[in-house]
Scaffold this motif. Structure first.
Motif, short mmCIF file in Angstrom:
data_model
loop_
_atom_site.label_atom_id
_atom_site.label_comp_id
_atom_site.label_asym_id
_atom_site.label_seq_id
_atom_site.Cartn_x
_atom_site.Cartn_y
_atom_site.Cartn_z
N ARG A 243 0.93 -1.30 -0.08
CA ARG A 243 -0.03 0.12 0.14
C ARG A 243 0.77 1.21 0.07
N GLU A 244 1.79 1.39 0.62
CA GLU A 244 2.72 2.33 0.85
C GLU A 244 3.91 2.64 -0.23
N LEU A 245 4.44 1.41 -0.62
CA LEU A 245 5.49 1.54 -1.59
C LEU A 245 5.20 1.08 -2.87
N GLY A 246 3.79 0.78 -3.22
CA GLY A 246 3.57 0.24 -4.52
C GLY A 246 3.83 -1.01 -4.98
N VAL A 247 4.63 -1.82 -4.39
CA VAL A 247 5.05 -3.35 -4.55
C VAL A 247 5.01 -4.13 -3.33
N PRO A 248 4.88 -5.33 -3.47
CA PRO A 248 4.93 -6.25 -2.29
C PRO A 248 6.55 -6.24 -1.65
N LEU A 258 13.42 -2.11 -7.03
CA LEU A 258 12.00 -2.61 -6.54
C LEU A 258 11.15 -3.28 -7.67
N GLY A 259 11.69 -4.18 -8.31
CA GLY A 259 11.10 -4.88 -9.18
C GLY A 259 10.84 -4.04 -10.58
N GLY A 260 11.78 -3.04 -10.76
CA GLY A 260 11.60 -2.40 -11.81
C GLY A 260 10.74 -1.03 -11.64
N ALA A 265 7.56 3.53 -6.74
CA ALA A 265 7.35 3.44 -5.32
C ALA A 265 7.77 4.32 -4.23
N GLU A 266 8.83 5.11 -4.82
CA GLU A 266 9.21 6.10 -3.82
C GLU A 266 8.70 7.32 -3.93
#
Length: 271
Positions: A243-248, A258-260, A265-266
């Motif tokens: 929820r906060e960073l966009g990726v698990p 982070l998975g590209g 995410a940031e």
């Protein structure tokens, strides 16, 4: 334990300086400044850096740019192999005038480590070229936006509570418990969080948890272990992280990506 002194820094511009040091877990370097700009980088280990009323958790995939005269303090969250660069102010004017955290790609990592390890060599042509290339890479490195605001020392209760959360960010400890411990009402502390840090307690603690989680995951620690350290069930932690960073958290790569979707995410985390 006494802090290691930086290399001798005179007032002559030109080639930079470098430093290679090992620091044990738990060592703290008190607030200090340098007359030269500094690239603060660890090839292994995680640092907690406090600068300009912000805290930055810095795993090996990131480094900190500190302009000349920037006061900073460092806490080693693990054993750290430090490799720092120092640049004279007249040789770093094309770089930012404020502290920044940036991503370290393969080329920049090799430049920093090679300069620190070959600092005593007499190969002037190589050293000059390497410092120039490192300076160019610094100017173009992607910046990180995940920062933790810190209170000033004007209210001891807020400062004490924030330090307690940093030392133990577990979700098992509620706001009411923290308030009782520092001797203030929940209403008073809620008002202080909003006024001094621009967010509520729960949001601020999540920022601390996310920063520490990212650093642990970057070192290869299992998601379940990170979740337990923060007082979450693994499923609840994964949901919060996504929820906060966009990726698990399972997609977080120890190589620093982070998975590209690191940029997305940031940006989410900063909003």
């Amino acid at each position: 334990m006494p802090q290691a002194a930086p290399p001798e820094l005179d007032d002559e511009p030109g080639r930079g300086r470098s430093l290679a040091r090992h620091y044990p877990r738990g060592l703290q370097i008190e607030p200090h400044t340098h007359t030269w700009a500094q690239v603060l980088y660890a090839v292994s280990g995680v640092m907690w850096v406090e600068v300009e009323r912000e805290a930055l958790v810095v795993p090996p995939q990131r480094a900190v740019w500190l302009p000349p005269g920037t006061q900073h303090a460092i806490h080693m969250l693990s054993a750290v192999e430090m490799r720092n660069l120092y640049l004279h102010e007249r040789d770093s004017r094309h770089l930012s005038e404020r502290c920044e955290v940036f991503e370290v790609n393969g080329l920049l990592r090799e430049l920093i480590t090679s300069l620190a390890e070959r600092a005593r060599e007499d190969d002037d042509a190589w050293l000059d070229a390497a410092y120039r290339l490192a300076s160019i890479e610094l100017a173009h490195a992607p910046r990180s936006t995940l920062r933790i605001p810190l209170p000033d020392a004007s209210d001891r209760r807020l400062a004490t509570l924030c330090r307690a959360v940093i030392d133990n960010p577990s979700a098992d400890i509620g706001f009411e418990q923290h308030a009782a411990w520092v001797g203030a009402s929940v209403r008073t502390l809620s008002r202080l969080f909003t006024r001094e840090l621009g967010m509520g307690f729960a949001e601020w603690r999540r920022q601390v948890q996310l920063a520490l989680a990212v650093s642990r995951l970057a070192e290869g620690e299992p998601v379940s272990a990170v979740a337990r350290m923060l007082g979450y069930l693994p499923s609840s932690f994964s949901e919060m992280f996504r929820r906060e960073l966009g990726v698990p958290p399972s997609e977080f790569r120890p190589t620093g990506t982070l998975g590209g979707t690191a940029g997305f995410a940031e940006e989410n985390a900063a909003q």
